[in-house]
Scaffold this active site. Sequence first.
Site, PDB file in Angstrom:
ATOM      1  N   GLN A 164      56.575  81.484  84.549  1.00 22.30           N
ATOM      2  CA  GLN A 164      55.523  80.845  85.335  1.00 22.30           C
ATOM      3  C   GLN A 164      56.215  79.968  86.364  1.00 22.30           C
ATOM      4  O   GLN A 164      56.770  78.927  86.035  1.00 22.30           O
ATOM      5  CB  GLN A 164      54.589  80.020  84.454  1.00 22.30           C
ATOM      6  CG  GLN A 164      53.571  79.201  85.204  1.00 22.30           C
ATOM      7  CD  GLN A 164      52.778  80.016  86.216  1.00 22.30           C
ATOM      8  OE1 GLN A 164      52.315  81.116  85.911  1.00 22.30           O
ATOM      9  NE2 GLN A 164      52.640  79.509  87.428  1.00 22.30           N
TER      10      GLN A 164
ATOM     11  N   GLN B  58      54.989  78.745  89.601  1.00 23.62           N
ATOM     12  CA  GLN B  58      54.285  77.761  90.407  1.00 23.62           C
ATOM     13  C   GLN B  58      54.310  76.401  89.719  1.00 23.62           C
ATOM     14  O   GLN B  58      54.129  76.327  88.506  1.00 23.62           O
ATOM     15  CB  GLN B  58      52.827  78.203  90.610  1.00 23.62           C
ATOM     16  CG  GLN B  58      52.082  77.396  91.633  1.00 23.62           C
ATOM     17  CD  GLN B  58      50.612  77.840  91.738  1.00 23.62           C
ATOM     18  OE1 GLN B  58      50.074  78.449  90.836  1.00 23.62           O
ATOM     19  NE2 GLN B  58      49.976  77.519  92.844  1.00 23.62           N
TER      20      GLN B  58
ATOM     21  N   TYR C  33      40.304  73.314  94.066  1.00 21.88           N
ATOM     22  CA  TYR C  33      39.545  74.532  93.771  1.00 21.88           C
ATOM     23  C   TYR C  33      38.089  74.399  94.237  1.00 21.88           C
ATOM     24  O   TYR C  33      37.612  75.178  95.056  1.00 21.88           O
ATOM     25  CB  TYR C  33      39.555  74.810  92.274  1.00 21.88           C
ATOM     26  CG  TYR C  33      40.861  75.302  91.701  1.00 21.88           C
ATOM     27  CD1 TYR C  33      40.992  76.607  91.226  1.00 21.88           C
ATOM     28  CD2 TYR C  33      41.967  74.469  91.594  1.00 21.88           C
ATOM     29  CE1 TYR C  33      42.178  77.063  90.678  1.00 21.88           C
ATOM     30  CE2 TYR C  33      43.156  74.907  91.052  1.00 21.88           C
ATOM     31  CZ  TYR C  33      43.267  76.208  90.599  1.00 21.88           C
ATOM     32  OH  TYR C  33      44.450  76.646  90.052  1.00 21.88           O
TER      33      TYR C  33
ATOM     34  N   GLU D 108      41.896  85.802  90.594  1.00 27.63           N
ATOM     35  CA  GLU D 108      43.289  86.210  90.792  1.00 27.63           C
ATOM     36  C   GLU D 108      43.403  87.343  91.790  1.00 27.63           C
ATOM     37  O   GLU D 108      44.356  87.405  92.577  1.00 27.63           O
ATOM     38  CB  GLU D 108      43.912  86.602  89.450  1.00 27.63           C
ATOM     39  CG  GLU D 108      43.833  85.535  88.359  1.00 27.63           C
ATOM     40  CD  GLU D 108      44.324  84.167  88.810  1.00 27.63           C
ATOM     41  OE1 GLU D 108      45.190  84.088  89.697  1.00 27.63           O
ATOM     42  OE2 GLU D 108      43.812  83.163  88.274  1.00 27.63           O
TER      43      GLU D 108
ATOM     44  N   GLU E 292      43.883  77.701  96.668  1.00 27.60           N
ATOM     45  CA  GLU E 292      42.914  77.676  95.574  1.00 27.60           C
ATOM     46  C   GLU E 292      41.462  77.527  96.027  1.00 27.60           C
ATOM     47  O   GLU E 292      40.567  78.139  95.450  1.00 27.60           O
ATOM     48  CB  GLU E 292      43.273  76.554  94.595  1.00 27.60           C
ATOM     49  CG  GLU E 292      44.635  76.723  93.943  1.00 27.60           C
ATOM     50  CD  GLU E 292      44.772  78.003  93.126  1.00 27.60           C
ATOM     51  OE1 GLU E 292      43.758  78.689  92.902  1.00 27.60           O
ATOM     52  OE2 GLU E 292      45.897  78.313  92.708  1.00 27.60           O
TER      53      GLU E 292
ATOM     54  N   GLY F 127      44.935  80.085  83.194  1.00 24.99           N
ATOM     55  CA  GLY F 127      43.974  81.170  83.026  1.00 24.99           C
ATOM     56  C   GLY F 127      44.549  82.452  83.592  1.00 24.99           C
ATOM     57  O   GLY F 127      44.475  83.515  82.987  1.00 24.99           O
ATOM     58  N   GLY F 128      45.135  82.338  84.760  1.00 24.32           N
ATOM     59  CA  GLY F 128      45.768  83.490  85.383  1.00 24.32           C
ATOM     60  C   GLY F 128      46.760  83.028  86.426  1.00 24.32           C
ATOM     61  O   GLY F 128      46.733  81.886  86.874  1.00 24.32           O
ATOM     62  N   MET F 129      47.644  83.922  86.804  1.00 27.97           N
ATOM     63  CA  MET F 129      48.598  83.650  87.876  1.00 27.97           C
ATOM     64  C   MET F 129      48.669  84.891  88.740  1.00 27.97           C
ATOM     65  O   MET F 129      48.929  85.992  88.259  1.00 27.97           O
ATOM     66  CB  MET F 129      49.971  83.287  87.315  1.00 27.97           C
ATOM     67  CG  MET F 129      50.988  82.923  88.396  1.00 27.97           C
ATOM     68  SD  MET F 129      50.487  81.467  89.338  1.00 27.97           S
ATOM     69  CE  MET F 129      51.288  81.824  90.909  1.00 27.97           C
TER      70      MET F 129
END
Length: 633
Positions: free
Chosen positions: A160, A162, A411, A326, A348, A298-300
């Site tokens: 991961q 980011q 977001y 995503e 985002e 949750g997701g990348m």
Amino acid sequence: MRRALILPLLLLAACDVPEAGDPEALKVAPVLDTPEAVDNQTFAKPLEARVVNVDLDLDLDFTGKKVSGTAMLDLIAKPGVEQVILDNDGLDIASVTDGEGKPLEYEVGEEVEGKGAPLTITMGDAREVTIAYSASDAAALQWLSPEQTAGGKQPYLFSQGQATLNRTWIPTQDSPGIRQTWSARITAPEELTVVMSGLSQGDPEAVEGGQDGKKRRAFTFEMDKPVAPYLIAIAAGDIVFRELGPRSGVWSEPAMIEAAAAELTDTEKMIDAAEELYGPYRWGRYDMIVLPPSFPYGGMENPVMTFLTPTFIAGDKSLTGLVAHELAHSWSGNLVTNAVWGDGWLNEGVTSYFENRIVEQVYGKERAEQEAALSYANIETTLAEVGADAPGTALHTESTGEELVGSAIAYDKGSFFLRTVEHEVGRERFDAWLRQWFDNHAFQPATSKMILDDMMKNLVESPEEAERLKLREWIFEPGLPDNVYKPDPKAFAEVDAAAKAFADNRTLDEKAWAGWSSAERQRFLAKLPRELDNAELAALDEALKLSANRNNEELFLWLDLAMANQYEAAVPQTEQFLAMVGRAKFVRPLFTTLWGEGAWGQMIAKRTYAETRDSYHSVTQGAVDKVMGRTSS
């Protein structure tokens, strides 16, 4: 493995990069030279010397939890510049050589908290350098033992990157504004399969055993479009593939593949919807991998290989807005990327707006409106907590490199900014503007000033309209402008009435609950009184079967409410949930709630965290460490 790279003779400022339409424009993206595009989270000086391509040749050592090998970098530099500065956080550098194998001088500078240490290479007139290195205890990488996987037989690895974690395993210029093409050759034990955020280049190749003498396979990948370096990602384990459509599929452990594929059957519909809205999908394939539960997000949105948490699998596609999000990043974030992390809303916020449009097209306006209403409630909650005029509530902030996950500003406020503009100018005009934004800035970095200027030039039709839209206030001022286009209050009218009935007289309508969408159920749980006694909580659980809920968003809200009221009956399930799930969105708030309950909750938090901390990714560890007043190692 080494692919040919032909570099144009150019300087480094944006104006000197090949123009759109030139084939080389896809190879060397511009680096912005304006003051607001200066990234204070990198040691690099990209306007002097920069990386344009990374070629990795790495071996995965699961026993030592280490990657080792080489990174070959292609550079461009201004005339007379003889040094290039890279980002490095804990890398063990063995040597640095030029394209002919001759040693180059290098120096690892003083470490700076949160940034690592600069790696300065004196390359002279060399424009190709090879760094031999290894990376142990890399914060970007999580190594799982077989016991921590669904299969229980093979180890697992995922990354991961980011926001600035990829410098812990890749020596490059780790800044979102310095886009790079890349390729990789990765060797791993033959029992494991490797995937990356680049297109696979043929079948894996059998190679001689590593230090442990066991047979291995080599996997090769290529990303021939310049991407922000945080988007280089890897996963390896006992994983299998299931095709979803002509250009999409999903990877996961065998035990999870059926459930994952069933939840993702609408993927091709989402891709079609996204293309209809804002233009062609430009990355070739759209594959996903459902990772073990310790994945912190949750997701990348890693290009061509979205990483997903298994917590979105509810069995009814009620949480697939995550997949739409995503996927939307393939335009906003991957195609057009914030140049600095202080403009993270460009990734985002734009993506959250785009996500909602995909959901509307695939699942209908009612679901989209309900999910938008949940987002708006997040904004209201955040502003109530921190203050309507708190400096951190502007969309553009000072670049800190901190994670954006869970931010109701980047977001949700970002999404409602675009939603408001769309409402004011009309959907047809707005969609034409946003599509040209993606087209005209494809594979390039961007800033808040750039999108504001673009709106003024290509969207706004009069000074009166500009004043009405309040664009600058939305982006650069704190709080929520008074022209915000609020969600339809009818979206949750029934649910809010039911929550009020429970608050007033503890009335529950079980049949209504059974027929509600997940968004409605989440709204109801969030609207319940925060103070309830044991009998009331037991009645809630029995009537609505909350403890047996398979939807993790709803289960989290129930457990958080139960812990806020020191409901002993829910403690075992809360501890089990925290042991099974590593998603920071759930883990951090639950520990925060426990910690705020004084001696009772802190005892549970300490006991649970002692058992679970090592199972969390460093992102989640760091978040919970702050809650617990613990210094991260």
